[in-house]
Design an enzyme around this catalytic site. Structure first.
Site, mmCIF file in Angstrom:
data_model
loop_
_atom_site.group_PDB
_atom_site.id
_atom_site.type_symbol
_atom_site.label_atom_id
_atom_site.label_comp_id
_atom_site.label_asym_id
_atom_site.label_seq_id
_atom_site.Cartn_x
_atom_site.Cartn_y
_atom_site.Cartn_z
ATOM 1 N N GLY A 296 0.804 -1.212 0.000
ATOM 2 C CA GLY A 296 0.000 0.000 0.000
ATOM 3 C C GLY A 296 0.842 1.270 0.000
ATOM 4 N N SER A 297 0.355 2.277 0.700
ATOM 5 C CA SER A 297 0.968 3.602 0.629
ATOM 6 C C SER A 297 2.336 3.705 1.285
ATOM 7 C CB SER A 297 0.027 4.647 1.236
ATOM 8 O OG SER A 297 -1.133 4.785 0.444
#
Length: 573
Positions: A296-297
């Site tokens: 993810g981020s």
């Protein structure tokens, strides 16, 4: 006068009885061949007898009876393993003596009676298998390994002929499951089969065992890099987090950014190596090093650093963050914060569009090369055997580069992610991770530069801003200046991304002005905590890191800094 004729007849000579044989006569020449033949026959007979004896001795030497094997093992004594200890000398694994039950079936008087008697003490044994072993013609058979003292005493009281005990050694782990995924475990023969136990065997101890050189008690302990106190804190926080967020799994790590030493690493669910039956269950996988996930981020750490390192942006550059189409897909924001954002705000607001634009500036080939340079796309080289291989697209296309920029399209291990983040934060050096103690001088010999020093300084600033103002606020413990990045990745369910299932992570560094440690947490499929708006990483993964820092900083020799106001407060006391 001596009657030579009578004497020769007594001696059995053929010509002794012939007339004319006198005192000075010699045996006829025909006698010699007959005596020679007899000599050869006798010699051949003796050679044959000794040849048969020699062959039997060779056979007995080459094919030993199983009872002989046991007796040889008993004479050599039980195999001893070196203790495993933490960086402060606290015992993580040691040997203890135990008794194992064996039989010499040829000496068993009544197999039926012996079977019934043994089952009264060991009811868990299979009756048919036990009877078959006791009634076999073998010289030796194991019946039960690792008895308790009470079981041994009760079997002795039975007084069964042909039953005996062998003193063996088995591994004991005082901390139970506290560091199970790092320490690993041994099999029934006290051989390492997982974790650092297996590393010890693969590093030469197995060869010592094979050559009979591992039976002594003078083996020096093997010191690991972990701190048992910090390890306990990490695991304890993960246990609480799994209950609080009703998560499927969780993991945590504390990594020295300058030496690469793993100070603590835990993954839940785990197992107790003293009862290793659960070690192979799928849910007890060491997710931190042996599991791969879309991170993810947290990948925006590397996207931002890449754009800065290639000189495509500066820390204050403005980047277009309006949605756009590429290869039939729309790249858009989870939360739109404007048509353009600075590089710092792209990180702070976790802009997918801004990160995709940064990757596009750098270019596809440079993007792939940069992630490879940081070790995110290759299997980590470290002592722990359980390390997974990251996955990436077989052929990188523009859409792949843009989605990978914000953490979708590449699966890597959390440990890979933490090590790569350390290389961004520590001044720009990639330091291979280790589970063994390593001095700074030793680290300097194996590290190599992967980003410019200015890139590292800029990333520290960006980390600090996100820790103070962005999604990392819950991890920023007062006095310890924790900066970092959250990551909330939608999990792939039935071939599609699911908005209801997440894999969350937080990568933190402290003290961020001059980082010494990376503290990372992962939470698999957390549920919304009561009173919170959602189950994103800022509400679960980040608080885990904050709690670990708050409790472990003292053991890590990091003193809090409350600024000038804090110093004046201390003086007043």
């Amino acid at each position: 006068m001596i009657d030579f004729r009578r004497k020769l007849a007594f001696l059995g000579g053929k010509h002794a009885a012939q007339p004319g044989v006198g005192t000075g006569l010699r045996p006829r020449r025909a006698e010699a061949p007959r005596n020679k033949a007899r000599f050869l026959i006798a010699t051949g007979l003796f050679c044959s007898i000794y040849g048969v004896i020699g062959m039997r001795l060779l056979m007995w030497g080459a094919v030993a009876d199983t009872g002989d094997i046991y007796r040889a093992m008993a004479n050599n004594g039980p195999v001893t393993r070196p203790d495993l200890v933490d960086r402060n000398g606290e015992v993580l694994a040691t040997d203890i003596k135990t008794a194992s039950l064996f039989a010499e079936p040829r000496r068993i008087v009544d197999a039926d009676e012996a079977t019934e008697a043994l089952l009264t003490v060991l009811p868990d044994l299979n009756p048919k298998v036990l009877h078959d072993r006791l009634s076999s013609k073998a010289g030796f058979a194991w019946l039960k390994r690792e008895l308790t003292p009470r079981q041994q005493q009760e079997i002795l009281a039975l007084g069964i002929p042909g039953i005996g005990f062998r003193t063996e050694k088995r591994r004991f782990y005082p901390g139970g499951s506290t560091a199970s995924h790092i320490v690993g475990l041994t099999n029934i023969d006290n051989q390492g089969i997982a974790g650092m136990e297996k590393y010890v065997d693969d590093s030469g101890f197995r060869a010592l065992q094979a050559n009979g050189l591992a039976a002594g008690d003078d083996l020096k302990p093997v010191k690991l890099s972990i701190d048992l106190r910090v390890q306990h804190i990490v695991r304890d926080e993960l246990v609480s987090a799994m209950q609080k967020y009703r998560a499927v799994a969780a993991g945590g790590l504390v990594l020295d950014v300058n030496t690469g030493e793993v100070i603590a690493m835990a993954s839940l669910p785990d197992y107790d190596p003293n009862s290793p039956g659960d070690a192979l269950k799928k849910e007890n996988l060491n997710r931190f090093s042996a599991g791969t996930f879309e991170m993810g981020s947290t990948f925006k750490i590397f996207t931002t650093a890449m754009a800065l390192d290639f000189g495509k942006v500066s820390i204050n550059s403005m980047v277009d963050t309006r949605p756009f189409f590429v290869a039939g897909h729309t790249i858009k924001e989870f939360h739109n914060k404007g048509a353009a954002l600075s590089v710092t705000d792209i990180f702070k607001y976790s802009s997918n569009v801004g990160s995709a634009r940064e990757a596009d500036m750098v270019g596809l080939e440079n993007h792939q090369e940069f992630l490879t340079r940081l070790g995110l796309l290759t299997r980590l080289k470290t002592e722990l055997p359980e390390v997974a291989v990251p996955t990436q697209p077989r052929t990188w296309k523009k859409i792949n580069s843009m989605t990978i920029a914000f953490g979708h399209g590449v699966s890597t291990t959390p440990l890979n992610t933490a090590v790569a983040a350390a290389s961004i934060i520590n001044g720009g050096y990639y330091v291979p991770p280790t589970f063994l103690p390593r001095t700074q001088e030793e680290a300097d010999q194996v590290k190599h530069r992967v980003v410019r020093e200015q890139t590292a300084l800029d990333m520290r600033t960006i980390f600090r801003i996100n820790g103070e103002e962005g999604s990392g606020r819950a991890a920023n413990v007062a006095g310890y200046h924790v900066g970092g990045k959250t990551g909330t990745a939608e999990k792939v369910m039935n071939g599609r991304y699911s908005k209801d299932h997440r894999f969350n992570a937080y990568v933190g560094a402290f003290p961020i002005e001059k980082p010494r440690y990376i503290v990372m947490s992962i939470v698999d499929d957390p549920q919304v905590e009561q009173g919170k708006p959602n189950a994103q990483a800022g509400w679960n993964a980040a608080p885990i890191v904050g709690n670990i820092v708050r409790r472990a900083a003292t053991f890590l020799n990091v003193k809090p800094d409350f600024g000038d106001g804090g110093k004046q407060l201390l003086v007043s006391y």
